[in-house]
Design a protein around this motif. Sequence first.
Motif, PDB file in Angstrom:
ATOM      1  N   MET A 143       0.880  -1.191  -0.163  1.00 20.17           N
ATOM      2  CA  MET A 143       0.074   0.140  -0.197  1.00 20.17           C
ATOM      3  C   MET A 143       0.815   1.379  -0.001  1.00 20.17           C
ATOM      4  O   MET A 143       0.496   2.247  -0.743  1.00 20.17           O
ATOM      5  CB  MET A 143      -0.794  -0.105   1.107  1.00 20.17           C
ATOM      6  N   LYS A 144       1.928   1.217   0.859  1.00 21.09           N
ATOM      7  CA  LYS A 144       2.825   2.474   1.005  1.00 21.09           C
ATOM      8  C   LYS A 144       3.483   2.788  -0.438  1.00 21.09           C
ATOM      9  O   LYS A 144       3.694   3.855  -0.888  1.00 21.09           O
ATOM     10  CB  LYS A 144       3.989   2.187   2.026  1.00 21.09           C
ATOM     11  N   LEU A 145       3.856   1.596  -1.167  1.00 22.15           N
ATOM     12  CA  LEU A 145       4.685   1.848  -2.351  1.00 22.15           C
ATOM     13  C   LEU A 145       3.482   2.380  -3.370  1.00 22.15           C
ATOM     14  O   LEU A 145       3.986   3.183  -4.321  1.00 22.15           O
ATOM     15  CB  LEU A 145       5.162   0.445  -3.015  1.00 22.15           C
ATOM     16  N   THR A 146       2.187   1.803  -3.319  1.00 18.14           N
ATOM     17  CA  THR A 146       1.229   2.390  -4.309  1.00 18.14           C
ATOM     18  C   THR A 146       1.181   3.721  -4.080  1.00 18.14           C
ATOM     19  O   THR A 146       0.890   4.642  -4.816  1.00 18.14           O
ATOM     20  CB  THR A 146      -0.122   1.512  -4.110  1.00 18.14           C
ATOM     21  N   VAL A 147       0.988   4.410  -2.784  1.00 21.15           N
ATOM     22  CA  VAL A 147       0.734   5.633  -2.510  1.00 21.15           C
ATOM     23  C   VAL A 147       1.973   6.435  -3.031  1.00 21.15           C
ATOM     24  O   VAL A 147       1.811   7.541  -3.482  1.00 21.15           O
ATOM     25  CB  VAL A 147       0.567   5.840  -0.745  1.00 21.15           C
ATOM     26  N   ILE A 148       3.198   5.965  -2.783  1.00 16.35           N
ATOM     27  CA  ILE A 148       4.239   6.763  -3.338  1.00 16.35           C
ATOM     28  C   ILE A 148       4.350   6.970  -4.874  1.00 16.35           C
ATOM     29  O   ILE A 148       4.325   8.036  -5.442  1.00 16.35           O
ATOM     30  CB  ILE A 148       5.537   6.030  -2.757  1.00 16.35           C
ATOM     31  N   VAL A 149       3.856   5.877  -5.470  1.00 16.92           N
ATOM     32  CA  VAL A 149       3.639   6.027  -7.036  1.00 16.92           C
ATOM     33  C   VAL A 149       2.721   6.849  -7.385  1.00 16.92           C
ATOM     34  O   VAL A 149       2.693   7.747  -8.099  1.00 16.92           O
ATOM     35  CB  VAL A 149       3.451   4.519  -7.596  1.00 16.92           C
ATOM     36  N   ALA A 150       1.495   7.008  -6.643  1.00 19.08           N
ATOM     37  CA  ALA A 150       0.500   7.678  -7.036  1.00 19.08           C
ATOM     38  C   ALA A 150       0.951   9.335  -6.701  1.00 19.08           C
ATOM     39  O   ALA A 150       0.461  10.213  -7.687  1.00 19.08           O
ATOM     40  CB  ALA A 150      -0.661   7.497  -6.078  1.00 19.08           C
TER      41      ALA A 150
END
Length: 290
Positions: A143-150
């Motif tokens: 989830m954290k990686l997804t937020v950073i990419v977003a």
Amino acid sequence: MSCRLVGGFSIFVQVLVGTLGFSTLIIKRYFEQPRRSWLIWGFDVSKQMISGSIMHMCNLLVSALSGASTAENATNPCAWYVLNLTLDCTIGVAFIAGYLKLFEALAMRYKITGLESGHYGDPPSWRLWLRQASIFCLSMICMKLTVIVAVAVFPFLVAIGNAILVPVQMTHSPRFEIVFVMAIWPLVLNIFESWVIDHFIKKRHEHVPVSTDELAFEMQNASVSSGSRTLQDARISVDEFELDDEFGEDDGKQIARAYHDHPFEMPTPVFTLAESRAHRTSNSFAEQST
């Protein structure tokens, strides 16, 4: 004096907020039905505590690096921390639920047991908890990686953190800014996030569906029971005259009145009055014999 996320005062505020946030789960446990045992509840909450600590460190690191490497109008690390925390506790919750479902589906696909969230065996096993805690932490990291990419793909999201801090920065108090960024705002978001996550990581109690045949059978029985009672209520006024002939006028009225008051206790007054009548008849024969 700039906004500092790491320091003696900041660490104290962070520990206090974390303690208060997870303590509210005790209140949630009190109102839940069925209520989990303290051991099962501790297993569920500990998964959030471990993963939450990891996410907190990640947010501090990302905020410090982002605040130090961006343009001057976005170098405030507190703004980046607010942005990361807000995204984690809102859309991030949906990402966590999605990744958990994905990992559980993969586990079922490859016949890996012990990964169904909230199921720790009977008696509860620490090994099963360790497997589920690992999967949950992995979901949080994804989830954290997804937020950073977003945030990288949609730069306009950076404005969210700055907009939230505008009223706070008008006080010109870096210490109050720290209290807001590390205490007030995280406390509200963490309570929301922890309650929502606790709802879908605990053991799910599925309701057994009622088949169509069973439902029809129950409705038929209810109709028959209601119809029988209606017929009996309608007949009681007529049967009262027969009861008058059988038990006497006073007894017949007493049976009718008792039936209307207590329809399911009809046999009791009937048998009682029948025994009374039999007793009176036997006494009458005895007197005639003498």
